[in-house]
Design a protein around this motif. Structure first.
Motif, PDB file in Angstrom:
ATOM      1  N   CYS A   1       0.860  -1.185   0.000  1.00 38.14           N
ATOM      2  CA  CYS A   1       0.000   0.000   0.000  1.00 38.14           C
ATOM      3  C   CYS A   1       0.896   1.234   0.000  1.00 38.14           C
ATOM      4  O   CYS A   1       1.790   1.350   0.840  1.00 38.14           O
ATOM      5  CB  CYS A   1      -0.897  -0.018   1.235  1.00 38.14           C
ATOM      6  SG  CYS A   1      -1.906   1.467   1.426  1.00 38.14           S
TER       7      CYS A   1
ATOM      8  N   THR B   1       0.324   4.139   0.964  1.00 41.83           N
ATOM      9  CA  THR B   1       0.105   5.010   2.117  1.00 41.83           C
ATOM     10  C   THR B   1       0.688   4.420   3.403  1.00 41.83           C
ATOM     11  O   THR B   1       1.440   5.081   4.104  1.00 41.83           O
ATOM     12  CB  THR B   1      -1.400   5.286   2.307  1.00 41.83           C
ATOM     13  OG1 THR B   1      -1.913   5.853   1.104  1.00 41.83           O
ATOM     14  CG2 THR B   1      -1.654   6.237   3.457  1.00 41.83           C
TER      15      THR B   1
ATOM     16  N   PHE C   1      -9.652  -1.661  -3.614  1.00 35.42           N
ATOM     17  CA  PHE C   1      -8.976  -0.368  -3.478  1.00 35.42           C
ATOM     18  C   PHE C   1      -7.533  -0.419  -3.948  1.00 35.42           C
ATOM     19  O   PHE C   1      -6.773   0.518  -3.721  1.00 35.42           O
ATOM     20  CB  PHE C   1      -9.046   0.120  -2.029  1.00 35.42           C
ATOM     21  CG  PHE C   1     -10.451   0.201  -1.518  1.00 35.42           C
ATOM     22  CD1 PHE C   1     -11.341   1.136  -2.016  1.00 35.42           C
ATOM     23  CD2 PHE C   1     -10.902  -0.692  -0.560  1.00 35.42           C
ATOM     24  CE1 PHE C   1     -12.644   1.207  -1.560  1.00 35.42           C
ATOM     25  CE2 PHE C   1     -12.210  -0.634  -0.100  1.00 35.42           C
ATOM     26  CZ  PHE C   1     -13.086   0.312  -0.599  1.00 35.42           C
ATOM     27  N   ARG C   2      -7.118  -1.541  -4.564  1.00 33.17           N
ATOM     28  CA  ARG C   2      -5.725  -1.706  -4.984  1.00 33.17           C
ATOM     29  C   ARG C   2      -5.241  -0.510  -5.772  1.00 33.17           C
ATOM     30  O   ARG C   2      -6.018   0.071  -6.511  1.00 33.17           O
ATOM     31  CB  ARG C   2      -5.544  -3.003  -5.771  1.00 33.17           C
ATOM     32  CG  ARG C   2      -6.317  -3.047  -7.082  1.00 33.17           C
ATOM     33  CD  ARG C   2      -6.229  -4.450  -7.695  1.00 33.17           C
ATOM     34  NE  ARG C   2      -7.017  -4.528  -8.881  1.00 33.17           N
ATOM     35  CZ  ARG C   2      -8.297  -4.838  -8.918  1.00 33.17           C
ATOM     36  NH1 ARG C   2      -8.956  -5.133  -7.828  1.00 33.17           N
ATOM     37  NH2 ARG C   2      -8.935  -4.875 -10.062  1.00 33.17           N
TER      38      ARG C   2
ATOM     39  N   PHE D   1      -4.133   0.363  -2.888  1.00 30.13           N
ATOM     40  CA  PHE D   1      -4.289   0.705  -1.476  1.00 30.13           C
ATOM     41  C   PHE D   1      -4.938  -0.451  -0.738  1.00 30.13           C
ATOM     42  O   PHE D   1      -5.686  -1.227  -1.316  1.00 30.13           O
ATOM     43  CB  PHE D   1      -5.127   1.981  -1.323  1.00 30.13           C
ATOM     44  CG  PHE D   1      -4.558   3.136  -2.071  1.00 30.13           C
ATOM     45  CD1 PHE D   1      -3.522   3.878  -1.532  1.00 30.13           C
ATOM     46  CD2 PHE D   1      -5.017   3.472  -3.330  1.00 30.13           C
ATOM     47  CE1 PHE D   1      -2.967   4.940  -2.225  1.00 30.13           C
ATOM     48  CE2 PHE D   1      -4.475   4.530  -4.036  1.00 30.13           C
ATOM     49  CZ  PHE D   1      -3.441   5.263  -3.488  1.00 30.13           C
ATOM     50  N   CYS D   2      -4.697  -0.528   0.579  1.00 29.66           N
ATOM     51  CA  CYS D   2      -5.260  -1.619   1.370  1.00 29.66           C
ATOM     52  C   CYS D   2      -6.703  -1.329   1.783  1.00 29.66           C
ATOM     53  O   CYS D   2      -7.453  -2.249   2.085  1.00 29.66           O
ATOM     54  CB  CYS D   2      -4.392  -1.896   2.597  1.00 29.66           C
ATOM     55  SG  CYS D   2      -4.360  -0.532   3.789  1.00 29.66           S
ATOM     56  N   SER D   3      -7.092  -0.058   1.778  1.00 28.27           N
ATOM     57  CA  SER D   3      -8.430   0.311   2.239  1.00 28.27           C
ATOM     58  C   SER D   3      -8.865   1.638   1.620  1.00 28.27           C
ATOM     59  O   SER D   3      -8.058   2.373   1.052  1.00 28.27           O
ATOM     60  CB  SER D   3      -8.436   0.461   3.767  1.00 28.27           C
ATOM     61  OG  SER D   3      -7.599   1.545   4.144  1.00 28.27           O
ATOM     62  N   LYS D   4     -10.138   1.922   1.761  1.00 26.16           N
ATOM     63  CA  LYS D   4     -10.676   3.207   1.302  1.00 26.16           C
ATOM     64  C   LYS D   4     -10.007   4.355   2.058  1.00 26.16           C
ATOM     65  O   LYS D   4      -9.733   5.409   1.491  1.00 26.16           O
ATOM     66  CB  LYS D   4     -12.195   3.235   1.529  1.00 26.16           C
ATOM     67  CG  LYS D   4     -12.875   4.475   1.001  1.00 26.16           C
ATOM     68  CD  LYS D   4     -12.913   4.477  -0.499  1.00 26.16           C
ATOM     69  CE  LYS D   4     -13.770   5.600  -1.031  1.00 26.16           C
ATOM     70  NZ  LYS D   4     -13.725   5.642  -2.495  1.00 26.16           N
TER      71      LYS D   4
ATOM     72  N   CYS E   1      -6.877   4.574   3.240  1.00 23.69           N
ATOM     73  CA  CYS E   1      -5.564   4.873   2.660  1.00 23.69           C
ATOM     74  C   CYS E   1      -5.708   5.536   1.284  1.00 23.69           C
ATOM     75  O   CYS E   1      -4.952   6.438   0.943  1.00 23.69           O
ATOM     76  CB  CYS E   1      -4.719   3.603   2.565  1.00 23.69           C
ATOM     77  SG  CYS E   1      -3.968   3.126   4.145  1.00 23.69           S
ATOM     78  N   GLN E   2      -6.708   5.109   0.528  1.00 23.03           N
ATOM     79  CA  GLN E   2      -6.957   5.717  -0.780  1.00 23.03           C
ATOM     80  C   GLN E   2      -7.310   7.198  -0.628  1.00 23.03           C
ATOM     81  O   GLN E   2      -6.790   8.050  -1.359  1.00 23.03           O
ATOM     82  CB  GLN E   2      -8.099   4.958  -1.467  1.00 23.03           C
ATOM     83  CG  GLN E   2      -8.381   5.397  -2.889  1.00 23.03           C
ATOM     84  CD  GLN E   2      -9.579   4.658  -3.454  1.00 23.03           C
ATOM     85  OE1 GLN E   2     -10.639   4.608  -2.841  1.00 23.03           O
ATOM     86  NE2 GLN E   2      -9.392   4.068  -4.620  1.00 23.03           N
TER      87      GLN E   2
ATOM     88  N   ASP F   1      -4.283   9.396   0.392  1.00 21.80           N
ATOM     89  CA  ASP F   1      -3.447   9.677  -0.778  1.00 21.80           C
ATOM     90  C   ASP F   1      -4.084  10.757  -1.658  1.00 21.80           C
ATOM     91  O   ASP F   1      -3.409  11.692  -2.082  1.00 21.80           O
ATOM     92  CB  ASP F   1      -3.224   8.395  -1.579  1.00 21.80           C
ATOM     93  CG  ASP F   1      -2.266   8.597  -2.729  1.00 21.80           C
ATOM     94  OD1 ASP F   1      -1.043   8.653  -2.483  1.00 21.80           O
ATOM     95  OD2 ASP F   1      -2.738   8.711  -3.883  1.00 21.80           O
ATOM     96  N   LEU F   2      -5.373  10.647  -1.899  1.00 18.60           N
ATOM     97  CA  LEU F   2      -6.078  11.641  -2.709  1.00 18.60           C
ATOM     98  C   LEU F   2      -5.982  13.021  -2.070  1.00 18.60           C
ATOM     99  O   LEU F   2      -5.727  14.021  -2.755  1.00 18.60           O
ATOM    100  CB  LEU F   2      -7.545  11.244  -2.882  1.00 18.60           C
ATOM    101  CG  LEU F   2      -8.415  12.230  -3.658  1.00 18.60           C
ATOM    102  CD1 LEU F   2      -7.907  12.417  -5.079  1.00 18.60           C
ATOM    103  CD2 LEU F   2      -9.863  11.777  -3.654  1.00 18.60           C
TER     104      LEU F   2
END
Length: 64
Positions: free
Chosen positions: A9, A11, A24-25, A27-30, A32-33, A36-37
């Motif tokens: 991930c 993040t 969410f790849r 990323f491991c989760s929403k 972390c996504q 990053d955003l």
């Protein structure tokens, strides 16, 4: 049978299986996504370039 691809991930660094089971790849989760955003939106992250211009450079399309 193919071997699963594992990525980290971006993040938090947690291992993530790159596949349909990881929506969410990379990323491991929403969470972390979204972190990053938010960093991209706040301009904490950026892609460097040799021709970066800041708003204070008085650049316009009319200049040559």
């Amino acid at each position: 049978m193919t071997e699963a691809t594992i990525v980290n991930c971006p993040t938090c660094g947690k291992s993530v299986v790159w596949g349909e089971n990881s929506p969410f790849r990379p990323f491991c989760s929403k969470r972390c996504q979204l972190i990053d955003l938010g960093e991209w939106a706040a301009e904490e992250k950026r892609i460097p370039s040799a021709g970066d211009l800041s708003e204070s450079d008085d650049w316009s399309e009319e200049q040559q």
